[in-house]
Design an enzyme around this catalytic site. Structure first.
Site, PDB file in Angstrom:
ATOM      1  N   CYS A   1       6.026  -3.788  -2.603  1.00  0.00           N
ATOM      2  CA  CYS A   1       4.863  -3.520  -3.461  1.00  0.00           C
ATOM      3  C   CYS A   1       5.106  -2.270  -4.313  1.00  0.00           C
ATOM      4  CB  CYS A   1       3.597  -3.336  -2.618  1.00  0.00           C
ATOM      5  SG  CYS A   1       2.886  -4.870  -1.983  1.00  0.00           S
TER       6      CYS A   1
ATOM      7  N   CYS B   1       0.824 -12.219  -5.124  1.00  0.00           N
ATOM      8  CA  CYS B   1       2.148 -12.837  -5.197  1.00  0.00           C
ATOM      9  C   CYS B   1       2.159 -14.112  -4.353  1.00  0.00           C
ATOM     10  CB  CYS B   1       3.198 -11.869  -4.680  1.00  0.00           C
ATOM     11  SG  CYS B   1       3.430 -10.435  -5.750  1.00  0.00           S
TER      12      CYS B   1
ATOM     13  N   CYS C   1      -2.889  -2.808  -0.672  1.00  0.00           N
ATOM     14  CA  CYS C   1      -2.082  -3.302  -1.777  1.00  0.00           C
ATOM     15  C   CYS C   1      -1.352  -2.174  -2.463  1.00  0.00           C
ATOM     16  CB  CYS C   1      -2.962  -4.036  -2.781  1.00  0.00           C
ATOM     17  SG  CYS C   1      -4.132  -2.987  -3.620  1.00  0.00           S
TER      18      CYS C   1
END
Ligand code: SF4
Length: 241
Positions: A116, A198, A226
């Site tokens: 990420c 994703c 996230c």
């Protein structure tokens, strides 16, 4: 400016909040869209007003094809908006995959955060460079830890005011608005995906599950984040709900 924005915009109907940004047209304003139905509504509202807003999305390289389709449909419908796309740094992506494999994020939380970091956070930071007001489609209903979110807050780590024009709007209201205005939306929303990130890290949810239960589903609840939303310089955790 933050207190002023909270006071002024909280009192407005949600449909009028983006247009009311004209008062802050001297600021650098940006909107990060994930092309979710919330963000599609905001894009529609931005297209219908004159204040300059930089509209951008992050292409992590791992998105669903359906997400690319809605991006293209959005470009075609809103020709007065230049939807910018930010991609991960090629060198950093190459190193990431060499170090932990293409799907290494399944192996550990650290690997997932690395992924990420390279595919989302670094491009986001590039996109937000020089921005003063950052529009985001967060809503209180997304999860328990968003129930107390104000309509605007300071991202102290980036020194940017984050503005959430849909903070108190219900899902059904937004979906009705999308249909009324023929706004393009991600067809995965009709297939059990209320929250879409994703492809390898998002699954459909079943009736009764919290709306973010399909994100990073293999991790324990308290590990999920996230990496994009920061308050007081710290990551705001995004639990399953
Ligand atoms: Fe990588 Fe998954 Fe994060 Fe996307 S959501 S950047 S694939 S770990």
């Amino acid at each position: 400016m933050l207190e002023q924005i909270i006071e002024e915009f909280s009192a407005l109907p949600w449909q009028d909040r983006v247009k009311a940004l004209e008062k802050y047209a001297d600021q650098s304003i940006a909107f990060s869209t994930s092309l979710s139905y919330e963000d599609q509504v905001i894009t529609h509202l931005i297209a219908d007003q004159d204040t300059p807003v930089k509209v951008f999305t992050l292409d992590t390289g791992r998105l669903f094809e359906e997400t690319h389709k809605v991006a293209q449909a959005t470009r075609e419908k809103y020709k007065n908006i230049a939807l910018e796309t930010y991609y991960p740094d090629a060198q950093k992506t190459q190193e990431l995959v060499a170090n932990q494999g293409i799907n290494g994020f399944f192996d550990s939380i650290e690997n997932r955060k690395n992924c990420c970091g390279v595919r989302k956070v670094e491009p986001l930071n590039r996109a937000l460079d020089g921005v003063n007001i950052w529009i985001s489609g967060l809503r209180r209903a997304h999860s328990e830890n968003r129930e107390e979110l104000p309509i605007a807050e300071l991202d102290a780590g980036r020194n940017i005011i984050k503005f959430y024009p849909l903070i108190d709007v219900e899902e059904d209201t937004l979906k009705d608005y999308i249909h009324q205005h023929d706004i393009p939306y991600n067809e995965l929303h009709d297939k059990g995906f209320p929250s879409i990130g994703c492809a390898p890290c998002t699954r459909a949810i079943s009736a009764g599950e919290p709306m973010r239960a399909g994100r990073w589903w293999w991790e324990q609840d308290d590990a999920q984040e996230c990496g994009l939303h920061m308050v007081d310089g710290k990551l705001v955790r995004v639990k399953k709900g």
